[in-house]
Design a protein around this motif. Structure first.
Motif, PDB file in Angstrom:
ATOM      1  N   LEU A 179      -6.114   7.486  -4.216  1.00 29.54           N
ATOM      2  CA  LEU A 179      -7.091   6.882  -5.120  1.00 29.54           C
ATOM      3  C   LEU A 179      -8.352   6.469  -4.370  1.00 29.54           C
ATOM      4  O   LEU A 179      -9.473   6.740  -4.810  1.00 29.54           O
ATOM      5  N   ALA A 180      -8.164   5.829  -3.224  1.00 24.86           N
ATOM      6  CA  ALA A 180      -9.311   5.365  -2.438  1.00 24.86           C
ATOM      7  C   ALA A 180     -10.151   6.535  -1.931  1.00 24.86           C
ATOM      8  O   ALA A 180     -11.382   6.552  -2.081  1.00 24.86           O
TER       9      ALA A 180
ATOM     10  N   VAL B 156       0.847  -1.200   0.000  1.00 24.67           N
ATOM     11  CA  VAL B 156       0.000   0.000   0.000  1.00 24.67           C
ATOM     12  C   VAL B 156       0.881   1.249   0.000  1.00 24.67           C
ATOM     13  O   VAL B 156       1.859   1.333   0.739  1.00 24.67           O
ATOM     14  N   THR B 157       0.518   2.209  -0.845  1.00 25.28           N
ATOM     15  CA  THR B 157       1.264   3.465  -0.956  1.00 25.28           C
ATOM     16  C   THR B 157       0.343   4.651  -0.672  1.00 25.28           C
ATOM     17  O   THR B 157      -0.888   4.498  -0.625  1.00 25.28           O
TER      18      THR B 157
ATOM     19  N   LEU C 156      -6.868  -2.683   1.861  1.00 28.08           N
ATOM     20  CA  LEU C 156      -5.633  -2.023   2.291  1.00 28.08           C
ATOM     21  C   LEU C 156      -4.978  -2.722   3.485  1.00 28.08           C
ATOM     22  O   LEU C 156      -3.785  -2.553   3.724  1.00 28.08           O
TER      23      LEU C 156
ATOM     24  N   ASP D 289      -2.161   4.996  -3.326  1.00 25.63           N
ATOM     25  CA  ASP D 289      -3.338   4.134  -3.154  1.00 25.63           C
ATOM     26  C   ASP D 289      -4.375   4.811  -2.266  1.00 25.63           C
ATOM     27  O   ASP D 289      -5.583   4.737  -2.538  1.00 25.63           O
TER      28      ASP D 289
END
Length: 197
Positions: A156-157, A149-150, A182, A153
């Motif tokens: 985006l979420a 997970v970055t 996640l 991410d």
């Protein structure tokens, strides 16, 4: 000498009324709310509205700017609690839940999330990315976030949270599903969501 001061006070009151009316109408109907309607709701003439906000884009920017400030405040507070020993995953769950709840009643929230990601100007993108990176690093350190997970991410979420197009129960379920994706241990998600629901 007193007349100019009174005009400034009137102008400040008009601006506040315009912003209040715009927030209410944009929250309910999105950016499609008309300038005439906003002026009428604010109790001012259309010309007065245009003196304060020469274009509709200027008015939208003022409303969204306030929401962006609140989002960054929430991120700052989450990072501070993590730095003080709080759970990164619990903070992420709380943040996602609050943003999703707000998006369910205010159509401008999803527009405001944009400054965390691709639609951001560079300064806001850097600040948002830095705060989210700190949450991710803390989540990795505590073993609650999946290793791949970055911060991107999370952008985006959060940037794709559902709004008032879904009922509240479906929005909560969406948040829970995203958090499971996640999480290093998806079994932890239900407890984190339940605590902050």
């Amino acid at each position: 000498m007193t007349a100019p001061h009174r005009l400034r006070a009137d102008a400040a009151r008009n601006r506040a009324n315009i912003l209040r009316a715009a927030r209410t109408l944009f929250a309910a109907r999105g950016e499609g709310a008309g300038i005439d309607e906003i002026a009428r709701e604010a109790g001012v003439a259309v010309g007065t509205l245009y003196r304060h906000f020469p274009t509709k884009a200027d008015l939208v920017q003022a409303i969204v700017g306030d929401l962006v400030h609140r989002i960054f405040t929430a991120l700052d507070e989450a990072v501070a609690r993590i730095d003080a020993g709080g759970s990164a995953f619990a903070e992420l769950a709380l943040l996602a839940g609050r943003i999703s709840e707000a998006a369910g009643t205010d159509r401008t929230v999803r527009t405001a999330i944009g400054p965390l990601g691709m639609r951001a100007d560079q300064e806001l993108a850097r600040r948002g990315g830095s705060l989210l990176s700190r949450i991710v690093a803390a989540g990795h350190a505590e073993g609650s976030l999946h290793r791949d997970v970055t911060a991107a991410d999370l952008m985006l979420a959060l940037g794709n949270l559902p709004g008032d197009d879904l009922p509240e129960a479906a929005r909560r379920r969406w948040v829970q599903l995203v958090l499971r994706g996640l999480a290093a241990d998806p079994a932890r998600v239900s407890g984190a969501v339940a605590v902050h629901a």
